[in-house]
Design a protein around this motif. Structure first.
Motif: not given
Ligand code: BMA
Length: 351
Positions: A125, A172, A306
């Motif tokens: 992702y 991340r 985002f």
């Protein structure tokens, strides 16, 4: 992860035997660039595309969301790597194609790695895409006993070579710089935990070969409460590929605050030193975009903007910023790069 053991494989040709690499064409760039003028009466530095979301709820049969995705110029058109969710809610990456960077055709099957044994538990992702020298590199959050930064490269988005994961879990928001700096590749990231991390600062790491990463440097911390700003007090993470400007690297990033109703994800900007990008020159002391539109405050995860990509039209300084909204759909916002830089400098608090 099964590490890449292959040597570089040649890029495949298409069905007609034509090599698809834009590097071997005389591509002069896309004919159109996504853009919409700032609405009259608005004083926003960043404003929304009037046709948002460009990829809405249930954008294709079997999909219930496409969001937090990356786009890039590809020859005379555009390519994207999209985060999709089907009815399992397990995240995959799909390639997409577009002539105008607004209307996208998304490949029905997830992208696969020719040199990598598929692991059904390896989720993928929040991709980012950047072209450096002869390759497009994709970074994303992959599963390796917890989330960490995965890396692959391609030339024509038909064959993908999986490379080594950049870091140990948990990490991340891996975002590469678009060129080597003093001979090294540079990668922003945000060390995290295995869950819905309630902390997080941005670091930058260096590599001579895109495999071995070290020289880790703190870039900037979450926080800001002492200087009267709450929107980025819980965690922060780099967004699109940084944009090189005479004033420094423009790094758009997400800033998160925790509330009684969960996290709220907004977007801010920073200018980083061109040679030593762990040195923050300016940093917005207020967000540039925060969940407000219906598609940002309502969705599978409400109150999320985002950003993962930006297209920069160097001929006129226009910027198109791609962001996921509410973990459900894909949206675009616009800005003039010069205004964004001036605003960042004039409304800056570095801490
Ligand atoms: C982060 C990531 C993003 C997501 C965000 C809000 O931790 O999982 O993909 O958009 O949370 O849910």
């Amino acid at each position: 992860m099964t590490p890449s053991e292959s040597a570089t494989q040649p890029e495949i040709a298409n069905e007609n035997g034509v090599n698809l690499s834009p590097l071997e064409t005389d591509a002069s760039g896309p004919a159109t660039f996504p853009w919409s003028d700032r609405p009259s009466g608005s004083r926003e530095i960043v404003w929304r595309h009037p046709g948002n979301p460009i990829l809405g709820r249930k954008p294709a049969p079997g999909l219930q969301g496409v969001y937090n995705s990356a786009v890039a110029v590809y020859g005379n058109s555009y390519v994207g790597v999209f985060r999709t969710e089907d009815h399992t809610r397990f995240p995959h990456l799909h390639v997409g194609w577009s002539e105008d960077a607004l209307d996208w055709q998304i490949d029905p099957e997830p992208l696969v790695f020719g040199n990598h044994q598929h692991d059904p538990a390896d989720y993928a992702y929040d991709p980012r895409v950047v072209k450096i020298d002869d390759w497009y590199y994709i970074t994303w959050c992959g599963g390796h006993n917890g989330p960490t930064i995965s890396v692959a490269r391609t030339k024509a988005f038909r064959h993908f070579e999986r490379m080594e994961n950049a870091f140990l879990p948990f990490n991340r928001n891996g975002v590469l710089f678009p060129r080597r700096i003093q001979g090294k590749y540079l990668l922003l990231s945000r060390p995290s935990d295995d869950g819905h991390t309630a902390f997080g600062d941005i670091y930058v790491s260096q590599s001579p070969d895109m495999v071995h990463w070290g020289r880790h440097r703190l870039v900037m911390r979450s926080g800001g409460e002492a200087t009267g700003q709450w929107w980025q007090r819980t965690k922060i993470g780099a967004g699109p590929i940084p944009i090189e400007t005479p004033e420094g690297w423009l790094m758009l990033y997400h800033g998160v605050m925790d509330t009684c109703n969960g996290f709220v994800y907004s977007m801010g900007a920073a200018l980083l030193d061109l040679d030593e990008p762990w040195r923050v020159l300016y940093r917005t002391n207020q967000h540039l975009l925060t969940p407000d539109a219906d598609y940002e405050v309502s969705g599978h995860v409400p109150n999320v903007v985002f950003p993962c990509a930006a297209l920069h039209d160097e001929s006129n300084g226009r910027l198109a910023i791609y962001y996921g909204a509410a973990d459900t759909c894909t949206c675009v916002a616009y800005a003039h790069l010069s205004e964004l830089i001036e605003f960042t400098k004039a409304n800056s608090t570095v801490f």
